[in-house]
Write a protein that holds these residues in place. Sequence first.
Motif, PDB file in Angstrom:
ATOM      1  N   UNK A  53     -43.637 -59.781  -6.425  1.00 52.82           N
ATOM      2  CA  UNK A  53     -44.735 -60.390  -7.186  1.00 52.82           C
ATOM      3  C   UNK A  53     -44.242 -60.740  -8.594  1.00 52.82           C
ATOM      4  N   UNK A  54     -44.978 -61.592  -9.320  1.00 53.11           N
ATOM      5  CA  UNK A  54     -44.599 -61.868 -10.712  1.00 53.11           C
ATOM      6  C   UNK A  54     -44.479 -60.607 -11.562  1.00 53.11           C
ATOM      7  N   UNK A  55     -45.372 -59.647 -11.353  1.00 56.04           N
ATOM      8  CA  UNK A  55     -45.311 -58.400 -12.119  1.00 56.04           C
ATOM      9  C   UNK A  55     -44.026 -57.644 -11.803  1.00 56.04           C
ATOM     10  N   UNK A  56     -43.687 -57.547 -10.531  1.00 56.41           N
ATOM     11  CA  UNK A  56     -42.438 -56.882 -10.157  1.00 56.41           C
ATOM     12  C   UNK A  56     -41.226 -57.573 -10.772  1.00 56.41           C
ATOM     13  N   UNK A  57     -41.232 -58.894 -10.758  1.00 57.74           N
ATOM     14  CA  UNK A  57     -40.092 -59.647 -11.291  1.00 57.74           C
ATOM     15  C   UNK A  57     -39.870 -59.332 -12.760  1.00 57.74           C
ATOM     16  N   UNK A  58     -40.911 -59.497 -13.585  1.00 58.93           N
ATOM     17  CA  UNK A  58     -40.709 -59.342 -15.029  1.00 58.93           C
ATOM     18  C   UNK A  58     -40.478 -57.892 -15.418  1.00 58.93           C
ATOM     19  N   UNK A  59     -41.154 -56.964 -14.756  1.00 56.87           N
ATOM     20  CA  UNK A  59     -40.961 -55.555 -15.113  1.00 56.87           C
ATOM     21  C   UNK A  59     -39.578 -55.064 -14.698  1.00 56.87           C
ATOM     22  N   UNK A  80     -29.250 -41.779 -30.319  1.00 60.81           N
ATOM     23  CA  UNK A  80     -30.677 -41.506 -30.465  1.00 60.81           C
ATOM     24  C   UNK A  80     -31.392 -42.809 -30.809  1.00 60.81           C
ATOM     25  N   UNK A  81     -31.425 -43.700 -29.813  1.00 61.48           N
ATOM     26  CA  UNK A  81     -31.974 -45.042 -30.001  1.00 61.48           C
ATOM     27  C   UNK A  81     -32.901 -45.376 -28.846  1.00 61.48           C
ATOM     28  N   UNK A  82     -33.809 -46.313 -29.090  1.00 60.45           N
ATOM     29  CA  UNK A  82     -34.645 -46.852 -28.031  1.00 60.45           C
ATOM     30  C   UNK A  82     -34.204 -48.287 -27.789  1.00 60.45           C
ATOM     31  N   UNK A  83     -34.037 -48.628 -26.527  1.00 60.38           N
ATOM     32  CA  UNK A  83     -33.569 -49.956 -26.134  1.00 60.38           C
ATOM     33  C   UNK A  83     -34.737 -50.726 -25.538  1.00 60.38           C
ATOM     34  N   UNK A  84     -34.911 -51.971 -25.983  1.00 59.53           N
ATOM     35  CA  UNK A  84     -36.005 -52.826 -25.524  1.00 59.53           C
ATOM     36  C   UNK A  84     -35.438 -53.981 -24.711  1.00 59.53           C
ATOM     37  N   UNK A  85     -35.924 -54.120 -23.495  1.00 59.69           N
ATOM     38  CA  UNK A  85     -35.585 -55.259 -22.649  1.00 59.69           C
ATOM     39  C   UNK A  85     -36.844 -56.053 -22.344  1.00 59.69           C
ATOM     40  N   UNK A  86     -36.699 -57.351 -22.119  1.00 57.58           N
ATOM     41  CA  UNK A  86     -37.874 -58.186 -21.840  1.00 57.58           C
ATOM     42  C   UNK A  86     -37.500 -59.323 -20.901  1.00 57.58           C
ATOM     43  N   UNK A  87     -38.487 -59.796 -20.174  1.00 54.90           N
ATOM     44  CA  UNK A  87     -38.291 -60.943 -19.290  1.00 54.90           C
ATOM     45  C   UNK A  87     -39.602 -61.714 -19.193  1.00 54.90           C
ATOM     46  N   UNK A  88     -39.497 -63.045 -19.134  1.00 54.84           N
ATOM     47  CA  UNK A  88     -40.678 -63.900 -19.108  1.00 54.84           C
ATOM     48  C   UNK A  88     -40.547 -64.950 -18.010  1.00 54.84           C
ATOM     49  N   UNK A  89     -41.616 -65.164 -17.275  1.00 50.81           N
ATOM     50  CA  UNK A  89     -41.651 -66.232 -16.278  1.00 50.81           C
ATOM     51  C   UNK A  89     -42.968 -66.986 -16.381  1.00 50.81           C
ATOM     52  N   UNK A  90     -42.972 -68.197 -15.864  1.00 45.37           N
ATOM     53  CA  UNK A  90     -44.172 -69.019 -15.741  1.00 45.37           C
ATOM     54  C   UNK A  90     -44.499 -69.125 -14.256  1.00 45.37           C
ATOM     55  N   UNK A  91     -45.766 -69.007 -13.909  1.00 45.64           N
ATOM     56  CA  UNK A  91     -46.183 -69.053 -12.509  1.00 45.64           C
ATOM     57  C   UNK A  91     -47.293 -70.096 -12.348  1.00 45.64           C
ATOM     58  N   UNK A 138     -43.882 -52.087 -18.687  1.00 40.65           N
ATOM     59  CA  UNK A 138     -45.215 -52.650 -18.516  1.00 40.65           C
ATOM     60  C   UNK A 138     -45.126 -54.172 -18.650  1.00 40.65           C
ATOM     61  N   UNK A 139     -46.279 -54.829 -18.660  1.00 38.45           N
ATOM     62  CA  UNK A 139     -46.280 -56.296 -18.737  1.00 38.45           C
ATOM     63  C   UNK A 139     -47.592 -56.797 -19.324  1.00 38.45           C
ATOM     64  N   UNK A 140     -47.592 -58.057 -19.677  1.00 41.38           N
ATOM     65  CA  UNK A 140     -48.798 -58.774 -20.072  1.00 41.38           C
ATOM     66  C   UNK A 140     -48.810 -60.127 -19.367  1.00 41.38           C
ATOM     67  N   UNK A 141     -50.026 -60.668 -19.148  1.00 38.84           N
ATOM     68  CA  UNK A 141     -50.176 -61.985 -18.560  1.00 38.84           C
ATOM     69  C   UNK A 141     -51.112 -62.821 -19.417  1.00 38.84           C
ATOM     70  N   UNK A 142     -50.733 -64.063 -19.664  1.00 39.58           N
ATOM     71  CA  UNK A 142     -51.550 -64.994 -20.443  1.00 39.58           C
ATOM     72  C   UNK A 142     -51.748 -66.274 -19.628  1.00 39.58           C
ATOM     73  N   UNK A 143     -52.973 -66.773 -19.612  1.00 40.96           N
ATOM     74  CA  UNK A 143     -53.238 -68.049 -18.937  1.00 40.96           C
ATOM     75  C   UNK A 143     -53.089 -69.192 -19.942  1.00 40.96           C
ATOM     76  N   UNK A 144     -52.440 -70.240 -19.504  1.00 39.44           N
ATOM     77  CA  UNK A 144     -52.167 -71.393 -20.370  1.00 39.44           C
ATOM     78  C   UNK A 144     -52.585 -72.671 -19.641  1.00 39.44           C
ATOM     79  N   UNK A 145     -53.198 -73.585 -20.369  1.00 38.13           N
ATOM     80  CA  UNK A 145     -53.496 -74.913 -19.801  1.00 38.13           C
ATOM     81  C   UNK A 145     -52.743 -75.961 -20.604  1.00 38.13           C
TER      82      UNK A 145
END
Length: 210
Positions: A53-59, A80-91, A138-145
């Motif tokens: 699913x899109x959620x599985x892909x980006x997470x 002693x660091x925190x590492x941030x990874x991110x991924x974005x897709x359009x569906x 985790x993830x977020x989803x935004x609708x765009x027109x």
Amino acid sequence: MVAYDHKKDTAVRRLVLASSSPRRRELVASLGLSLPVLILSPDVDESTPPDWTPVQIVEQLALLKARAARSLLAEDEDRNAVIVGADTIVVLGGEVMGKPKDESDAFRMLNLLQSQDHEVYSGVACVHADDKSREAVSHRMTRVRMKPLGADQIRRYIASGEPMDKAGSYAIQGLGATIVERIDGCYFNVVGLPLSLLSDMLAEFGVEVF
């Protein structure tokens, strides 16, 4: 979101951003963190199973990038660091749109998106550099027109070069803002890093934005 007890944690002294994206770098910088920020660009295979699913892909890709960056840290670096990874897709209608392969692919995507509502998903992963049991995703989803566009408009936008390294072939923070009609959700999620979500996740590691 995966949470854990951070009462035993020692203070995080560095943030590592596992991304080569200048947009994500700017967004992290906008938080004004007191921590030094290290940029790493891990080389990862971003292919995913067709049934994800899109959620599985980006997470999962966000987590993969963060873990890959962890392996790049030198042994003598501050662990002693925190590492941030991110991924974005359009569906759009179930089709996942990543970065275009070429100008023809960018035209195809933009032609499909014009006059349509679509979703933008961004996954965010935070992992501890030295404790592999401490991970959150985790993830977020935004609708765009997108506005209706003519073929010439699409070609001119592609000629600007902006679409070529963007999911869905547009950048809402650049010229792409002129072709977006409206959004429903987090703007920064569409840019590529939902800051509200990131700040909540960093708090789980004892890093407070303010």
